[in-house]
Design a protein around this motif. Structure first.
Motif, PDB file in Angstrom:
ATOM      1  N   LEU A  52       0.828  -1.208   0.000  1.00  0.00           N
ATOM      2  CA  LEU A  52       0.000   0.000   0.000  1.00  0.00           C
ATOM      3  C   LEU A  52       0.862   1.257   0.000  1.00  0.00           C
ATOM      4  O   LEU A  52       0.488   2.275  -0.595  1.00  0.00           O
ATOM      5  CB  LEU A  52      -0.932  -0.018   1.207  1.00  0.00           C
ATOM      6  CG  LEU A  52      -1.878  -1.222   1.270  1.00  0.00           C
ATOM      7  CD1 LEU A  52      -2.749  -1.150   2.516  1.00  0.00           C
ATOM      8  CD2 LEU A  52      -2.737  -1.303   0.022  1.00  0.00           C
ATOM      9  N   GLU A  53       2.016   1.208   0.642  1.00  0.00           N
ATOM     10  CA  GLU A  53       2.923   2.355   0.640  1.00  0.00           C
ATOM     11  C   GLU A  53       3.453   2.631  -0.766  1.00  0.00           C
ATOM     12  O   GLU A  53       3.505   3.780  -1.209  1.00  0.00           O
ATOM     13  CB  GLU A  53       4.092   2.099   1.597  1.00  0.00           C
ATOM     14  CG  GLU A  53       5.104   3.249   1.648  1.00  0.00           C
ATOM     15  CD  GLU A  53       6.307   2.926   2.504  1.00  0.00           C
ATOM     16  OE1 GLU A  53       7.193   3.806   2.644  1.00  0.00           O
ATOM     17  OE2 GLU A  53       6.402   1.794   3.031  1.00  0.00           O
ATOM     18  N   LEU A  54       3.836   1.572  -1.465  1.00  0.00           N
ATOM     19  CA  LEU A  54       4.393   1.746  -2.812  1.00  0.00           C
ATOM     20  C   LEU A  54       3.360   2.303  -3.785  1.00  0.00           C
ATOM     21  O   LEU A  54       3.715   2.979  -4.748  1.00  0.00           O
ATOM     22  CB  LEU A  54       4.938   0.411  -3.325  1.00  0.00           C
ATOM     23  CG  LEU A  54       6.182  -0.113  -2.602  1.00  0.00           C
ATOM     24  CD1 LEU A  54       6.580  -1.475  -3.151  1.00  0.00           C
ATOM     25  CD2 LEU A  54       7.350   0.864  -2.737  1.00  0.00           C
ATOM     26  N   PHE A 139       9.011  -1.817  -9.035  1.00  0.00           N
ATOM     27  CA  PHE A 139       7.954  -1.903  -8.025  1.00  0.00           C
ATOM     28  C   PHE A 139       8.135  -3.156  -7.169  1.00  0.00           C
ATOM     29  O   PHE A 139       8.130  -3.092  -5.929  1.00  0.00           O
ATOM     30  CB  PHE A 139       6.587  -1.923  -8.707  1.00  0.00           C
ATOM     31  CG  PHE A 139       5.418  -2.027  -7.762  1.00  0.00           C
ATOM     32  CD1 PHE A 139       4.821  -0.886  -7.263  1.00  0.00           C
ATOM     33  CD2 PHE A 139       4.915  -3.263  -7.387  1.00  0.00           C
ATOM     34  CE1 PHE A 139       3.740  -0.979  -6.384  1.00  0.00           C
ATOM     35  CE2 PHE A 139       3.841  -3.370  -6.519  1.00  0.00           C
ATOM     36  CZ  PHE A 139       3.255  -2.216  -6.012  1.00  0.00           C
ATOM     37  N   MET A 140       8.323  -4.304  -7.814  1.00  0.00           N
ATOM     38  CA  MET A 140       8.456  -5.558  -7.077  1.00  0.00           C
ATOM     39  C   MET A 140       9.772  -5.612  -6.304  1.00  0.00           C
ATOM     40  O   MET A 140       9.835  -6.156  -5.200  1.00  0.00           O
ATOM     41  CB  MET A 140       8.341  -6.740  -8.038  1.00  0.00           C
ATOM     42  CG  MET A 140       6.963  -6.902  -8.675  1.00  0.00           C
ATOM     43  SD  MET A 140       5.641  -7.169  -7.454  1.00  0.00           S
ATOM     44  CE  MET A 140       6.060  -8.804  -6.843  1.00  0.00           C
ATOM     45  N   ARG A 141      10.812  -5.032  -6.879  1.00  0.00           N
ATOM     46  CA  ARG A 141      12.090  -4.962  -6.172  1.00  0.00           C
ATOM     47  C   ARG A 141      11.951  -4.111  -4.915  1.00  0.00           C
ATOM     48  O   ARG A 141      12.466  -4.470  -3.843  1.00  0.00           O
ATOM     49  CB  ARG A 141      13.150  -4.371  -7.101  1.00  0.00           C
ATOM     50  CG  ARG A 141      14.479  -4.026  -6.442  1.00  0.00           C
ATOM     51  CD  ARG A 141      15.423  -3.386  -7.443  1.00  0.00           C
ATOM     52  NE  ARG A 141      16.650  -2.938  -6.822  1.00  0.00           N
ATOM     53  CZ  ARG A 141      17.654  -2.351  -7.474  1.00  0.00           C
ATOM     54  NH1 ARG A 141      17.554  -2.159  -8.782  1.00  0.00           N
ATOM     55  NH2 ARG A 141      18.740  -1.973  -6.845  1.00  0.00           N
ATOM     56  N   SER A 142      11.245  -3.008  -5.042  1.00  0.00           N
ATOM     57  CA  SER A 142      11.061  -2.107  -3.900  1.00  0.00           C
ATOM     58  C   SER A 142      10.159  -2.722  -2.840  1.00  0.00           C
ATOM     59  O   SER A 142      10.202  -2.317  -1.677  1.00  0.00           O
ATOM     60  CB  SER A 142      10.456  -0.781  -4.378  1.00  0.00           C
ATOM     61  OG  SER A 142      11.287  -0.182  -5.363  1.00  0.00           O
ATOM     62  N   LEU A 143       9.357  -3.680  -3.249  1.00  0.00           N
ATOM     63  CA  LEU A 143       8.521  -4.422  -2.301  1.00  0.00           C
ATOM     64  C   LEU A 143       9.327  -5.493  -1.583  1.00  0.00           C
ATOM     65  O   LEU A 143       9.264  -5.630  -0.352  1.00  0.00           O
ATOM     66  CB  LEU A 143       7.342  -5.050  -3.046  1.00  0.00           C
ATOM     67  CG  LEU A 143       6.485  -6.073  -2.298  1.00  0.00           C
ATOM     68  CD1 LEU A 143       5.851  -5.452  -1.051  1.00  0.00           C
ATOM     69  CD2 LEU A 143       5.404  -6.635  -3.225  1.00  0.00           C
ATOM     70  N   SER A 144      10.107  -6.246  -2.314  1.00  0.00           N
ATOM     71  CA  SER A 144      10.747  -7.433  -1.752  1.00  0.00           C
ATOM     72  C   SER A 144      12.008  -7.141  -0.944  1.00  0.00           C
ATOM     73  O   SER A 144      12.231  -7.765   0.102  1.00  0.00           O
ATOM     74  CB  SER A 144      11.075  -8.428  -2.866  1.00  0.00           C
ATOM     75  OG  SER A 144      11.977  -7.860  -3.802  1.00  0.00           O
ATOM     76  N   GLU A 145      12.833  -6.200  -1.390  1.00  0.00           N
ATOM     77  CA  GLU A 145      14.121  -5.991  -0.731  1.00  0.00           C
ATOM     78  C   GLU A 145      13.999  -5.539   0.731  1.00  0.00           C
ATOM     79  O   GLU A 145      14.677  -6.091   1.610  1.00  0.00           O
ATOM     80  CB  GLU A 145      14.978  -5.013  -1.532  1.00  0.00           C
ATOM     81  CG  GLU A 145      15.577  -5.633  -2.784  1.00  0.00           C
ATOM     82  CD  GLU A 145      16.584  -4.718  -3.459  1.00  0.00           C
ATOM     83  OE1 GLU A 145      16.803  -3.585  -2.959  1.00  0.00           O
ATOM     84  OE2 GLU A 145      17.163  -5.147  -4.476  1.00  0.00           O
ATOM     85  N   PRO A 146      13.163  -4.542   1.057  1.00  0.00           N
ATOM     86  CA  PRO A 146      13.061  -4.137   2.467  1.00  0.00           C
ATOM     87  C   PRO A 146      12.521  -5.250   3.361  1.00  0.00           C
ATOM     88  O   PRO A 146      12.949  -5.385   4.517  1.00  0.00           O
ATOM     89  CB  PRO A 146      12.082  -2.950   2.418  1.00  0.00           C
ATOM     90  CG  PRO A 146      12.136  -2.455   1.019  1.00  0.00           C
ATOM     91  CD  PRO A 146      12.356  -3.671   0.180  1.00  0.00           C
ATOM     92  N   ILE A 147      11.595  -6.055   2.828  1.00  0.00           N
ATOM     93  CA  ILE A 147      11.052  -7.156   3.614  1.00  0.00           C
ATOM     94  C   ILE A 147      12.141  -8.189   3.889  1.00  0.00           C
ATOM     95  O   ILE A 147      12.257  -8.713   5.007  1.00  0.00           O
ATOM     96  CB  ILE A 147       9.869  -7.823   2.875  1.00  0.00           C
ATOM     97  CG1 ILE A 147       8.778  -6.790   2.539  1.00  0.00           C
ATOM     98  CG2 ILE A 147       9.301  -8.971   3.701  1.00  0.00           C
ATOM     99  CD1 ILE A 147       8.204  -6.070   3.733  1.00  0.00           C
ATOM    100  N   ALA A 148      12.960  -8.488   2.873  1.00  0.00           N
ATOM    101  CA  ALA A 148      14.035  -9.465   3.048  1.00  0.00           C
ATOM    102  C   ALA A 148      15.041  -8.984   4.093  1.00  0.00           C
ATOM    103  O   ALA A 148      15.472  -9.762   4.958  1.00  0.00           O
ATOM    104  CB  ALA A 148      14.733  -9.706   1.710  1.00  0.00           C
ATOM    105  N   ARG A 149      15.421  -7.709   4.023  1.00  0.00           N
ATOM    106  CA  ARG A 149      16.372  -7.175   4.999  1.00  0.00           C
ATOM    107  C   ARG A 149      15.801  -7.222   6.411  1.00  0.00           C
ATOM    108  O   ARG A 149      16.492  -7.582   7.370  1.00  0.00           O
ATOM    109  CB  ARG A 149      16.751  -5.736   4.637  1.00  0.00           C
ATOM    110  CG  ARG A 149      17.667  -5.640   3.425  1.00  0.00           C
ATOM    111  CD  ARG A 149      18.288  -4.263   3.325  1.00  0.00           C
ATOM    112  NE  ARG A 149      17.289  -3.221   3.121  1.00  0.00           N
ATOM    113  CZ  ARG A 149      16.898  -2.789   1.925  1.00  0.00           C
ATOM    114  NH1 ARG A 149      17.435  -3.319   0.827  1.00  0.00           N
ATOM    115  NH2 ARG A 149      15.989  -1.839   1.818  1.00  0.00           N
TER     116      ARG A 149
END
Length: 325
Positions: A52-54, A139-149
């Motif tokens: 939702l933020e993205l 978009f998907m990169r910006s979703l996945s990377e912070p969650i992984a970290r």
């Protein structure tokens, strides 16, 4: 073999895409570890909030999403016209909502004076950011990377959290978009994680129902705008009430594992989409296995493949069988 993203996305044919991403250890990284009993359900809230933020940063609208215990689905609409009409400053303001940018782009937004070389550098950044703000991969990169970290920090480990690539498929017409949205919204019911759409946590349908009770539509999601009309606002066809009824009817049949009755309201929608009720139930149950590539009626699929210079229409037989009366 996985296809390069540029051979999948064709905004000239459709702005709608279905994306799916899975975690590398499918048992518990976003759910409950059956061997230890440790609960990681809170990570689903991380993903939900980030999606939702993205949507407030990118020129990409969220049509539907579902965050499951080991994977996520999101149906998006790329609004390329919005990004084109953003001023240079608006592009930077949008980008800075989620990313640092550069010292020069920060100075430009603040209205500070720049010399000729600095302004050229900023212009190059603006061009790059404008492209990224409509880029599904970004978009998907910006979703996945912070969650992984965040997950790796919590686990005190390093390495992959998500599988290497997310899967995406073009949705070429109204029937493909609506059936894929329903398939995504019904994920928790098919998985027996929820009994009804309103109890399906971390899904777009739950948000739509909660807002509909108040006579509203969720600001975070692409709204339903009714039937086609002049000066059509940006949004999805049909009314939100009709869509919710359609999903509830479908979910009730799927959850009870028996042939049920599609209401007259839902049948009207299926008639307009030219999808028989039996086909609809099959699609919303097995969309992921039925359609591996682009989804839509044969003329739209043919045009899509021609634009991307493909020799074969992948999945044409299933599109013809399930999406045509």
């Amino acid at each position: 073999m996985a296809r390069p993203r540029q051979t999948i996305v064709s905004l000239d044919d459709t702005p709608y895409y279905h994306c799916c991403s899975r975690v590398v250890r499918k048992a518990f990284l976003c759910g409950i570890d059956n061997s230890t009993g440790e609960n990681f359900e809170h990570r689903r809230d991380w993903v939900d909030s980030r999606i939702l933020e993205l949507a407030t940063i990118f020129a990409i609208d969220i049509c539907a999403y579902a965050v499951m215990s080991n994977h996520l689905h999101v149906v998006i609409k790329v609004d390329a016209d919005k990004a084109k009409h953003w001023s240079d400053k608006e592009v930077l303001v949008q980008w800075h909502k989620g990313f640092k940018g550069t010292l020069l782009t920060q100075k430009f937004v603040k209205g500070e004076e720049l010399n000729e070389f600095e302004r050229k550098t900023v212009n190059d950044s603006i061009t790059q950011y404008r492209q990224r703000l409509v880029d599904i991969s970004w978009f998907m990169r910006s979703l996945s990377e912070p969650i992984a970290r965040q997950a790796n920090k919590e686990d005190k480990c390093t390495g992959r959290f998500w599988e290497g690539r997310f899967k995406s498929q073009a949705l070429l017409d109204e029937a493909a978009v609506l059936s894929c949205m329903a398939y995504v919204d019904l994920n928790p019911i098919r998985a027996k994680m929820a009994v009804t759409p309103e109890t399906s946590d971390y899904t777009s349908i739950q948000r739509r129902i909660q807002s509909a009770i108040k006579g509203e539509q969720p600001k975070e999601l692409l709204p339903f705008v009714g039937n086609e009309q002049l000066d059509m606002p940006n949004g999805l066809m049909f009314s939100v009430k009709d869509y919710i009824v359609l999903v509830e009817d479908t979910g009730r049949i799927i959850r009870e594992d028996k042939r049920g009755v599609i209401s007259s309201t839902s049948q009207d929608i299926l008639n307009r989409l030219n999808i028989p009720a039996d086909n609809w139930l099959k699609i919303t149950t097995d969309f992921g296995s039925l359609f591996k590539g682009a989804v839509g009626a044969l003329p739209a699929l043919t045009e899509y493949c021609e634009h991307l210079e493909r020799k074969r229409r992948q999945g044409a037989s299933n599109c013809q069988r399930w999406l045509c009366a």
